[in-house]
Scaffold this motif. Sequence first.
Motif, PDB file in Angstrom:
ATOM      1  N   VAL A  33       1.365   6.652  -6.843  1.00  0.00           N
ATOM      2  CA  VAL A  33       0.263   7.555  -7.205  1.00  0.00           C
ATOM      3  C   VAL A  33       0.698   9.013  -7.055  1.00  0.00           C
ATOM      4  N   VAL A  34       1.364   9.332  -5.953  1.00  0.00           N
ATOM      5  CA  VAL A  34       1.829  10.704  -5.730  1.00  0.00           C
ATOM      6  C   VAL A  34       2.821  11.104  -6.809  1.00  0.00           C
ATOM      7  N   THR A  35       3.744  10.215  -7.138  1.00  0.00           N
ATOM      8  CA  THR A  35       4.737  10.498  -8.180  1.00  0.00           C
ATOM      9  C   THR A  35       4.062  10.711  -9.531  1.00  0.00           C
ATOM     10  N   ASP A  36       3.093   9.851  -9.869  1.00  0.00           N
ATOM     11  CA  ASP A  36       2.380   9.991 -11.138  1.00  0.00           C
ATOM     12  C   ASP A  36       1.591  11.295 -11.194  1.00  0.00           C
ATOM     13  N   ALA A  37       0.958  11.665 -10.088  1.00  0.00           N
ATOM     14  CA  ALA A  37       0.192  12.919 -10.050  1.00  0.00           C
ATOM     15  C   ALA A  37       1.119  14.114 -10.219  1.00  0.00           C
ATOM     16  N   LEU A  94       0.834  -1.197   0.000  1.00  0.00           N
ATOM     17  CA  LEU A  94       0.000   0.000   0.000  1.00  0.00           C
ATOM     18  C   LEU A  94       0.870   1.249   0.000  1.00  0.00           C
ATOM     19  N   MET A  95       1.911   1.261   0.822  1.00  0.00           N
ATOM     20  CA  MET A  95       2.806   2.426   0.875  1.00  0.00           C
ATOM     21  C   MET A  95       3.481   2.629  -0.481  1.00  0.00           C
ATOM     22  N   HIS A  96       3.926   1.532  -1.085  1.00  0.00           N
ATOM     23  CA  HIS A  96       4.572   1.616  -2.397  1.00  0.00           C
ATOM     24  C   HIS A  96       3.590   2.164  -3.438  1.00  0.00           C
ATOM     25  N   ASP A  97       2.369   1.649  -3.424  1.00  0.00           N
ATOM     26  CA  ASP A  97       1.354   2.104  -4.374  1.00  0.00           C
ATOM     27  C   ASP A  97       1.015   3.580  -4.173  1.00  0.00           C
ATOM     28  N   ALA A 146      -1.606  14.205   0.808  1.00  0.00           N
ATOM     29  CA  ALA A 146      -1.292  12.784   0.643  1.00  0.00           C
ATOM     30  C   ALA A 146       0.146  12.488   1.067  1.00  0.00           C
ATOM     31  N   LYS A 147       1.066  13.382   0.727  1.00  0.00           N
ATOM     32  CA  LYS A 147       2.467  13.194   1.127  1.00  0.00           C
ATOM     33  C   LYS A 147       2.596  13.208   2.649  1.00  0.00           C
ATOM     34  N   ASP A 148       1.920  14.156   3.290  1.00  0.00           N
ATOM     35  CA  ASP A 148       1.971  14.233   4.759  1.00  0.00           C
ATOM     36  C   ASP A 148       1.403  12.961   5.385  1.00  0.00           C
ATOM     37  N   LYS A 149       0.272  12.482   4.868  1.00  0.00           N
ATOM     38  CA  LYS A 149      -0.334  11.262   5.402  1.00  0.00           C
ATOM     39  C   LYS A 149       0.557  10.049   5.147  1.00  0.00           C
ATOM     40  N   LEU A 150       1.205  10.015   4.002  1.00  0.00           N
ATOM     41  CA  LEU A 150       2.106   8.918   3.671  1.00  0.00           C
ATOM     42  C   LEU A 150       3.292   8.891   4.633  1.00  0.00           C
ATOM     43  N   ILE A 151       3.842  10.049   4.920  1.00  0.00           N
ATOM     44  CA  ILE A 151       4.955  10.141   5.877  1.00  0.00           C
ATOM     45  C   ILE A 151       4.492   9.686   7.253  1.00  0.00           C
TER      46      ILE A 151
END
Length: 109
Positions: free
Chosen positions: A24-28, A17-20, A57-62
């Motif tokens: 997604v963030v990179t693609d966006a 999930l983290m990888h996905d 999304a980046k903050d939540k991912l971190i």
Amino acid sequence: MSARSVSAGNGISNEKLMHDMRAVVTDAEELLRATAGQAGEKVAAARERIQANIAVAKDKLIDAEHAMAEKTKQAAKATDEYVHENPWKAVGIAAGVGLVVGMLISRGR
């Protein structure tokens, strides 16, 4: 928290999930760079919303990565404590798991 409460399947799905999410963030971000030359009020508003959503999304991912690392540390500590408190039980469990894995491997040949 016991060592049993953290399952291996959960760790694998969380890592995927983290990888996905990173993908997604990179693609966006790539999509935003590709459309940087697009003009128009609607496009500009959409880009602003997307940039704000990417930041969230980046903050939540971190935060999720930190939480997962903390849970991993807690599971390792609980496992270490269990092994120190029950060394012979741990040896027996490891031997049993090794036996089962060995049997499964030999059956597959």
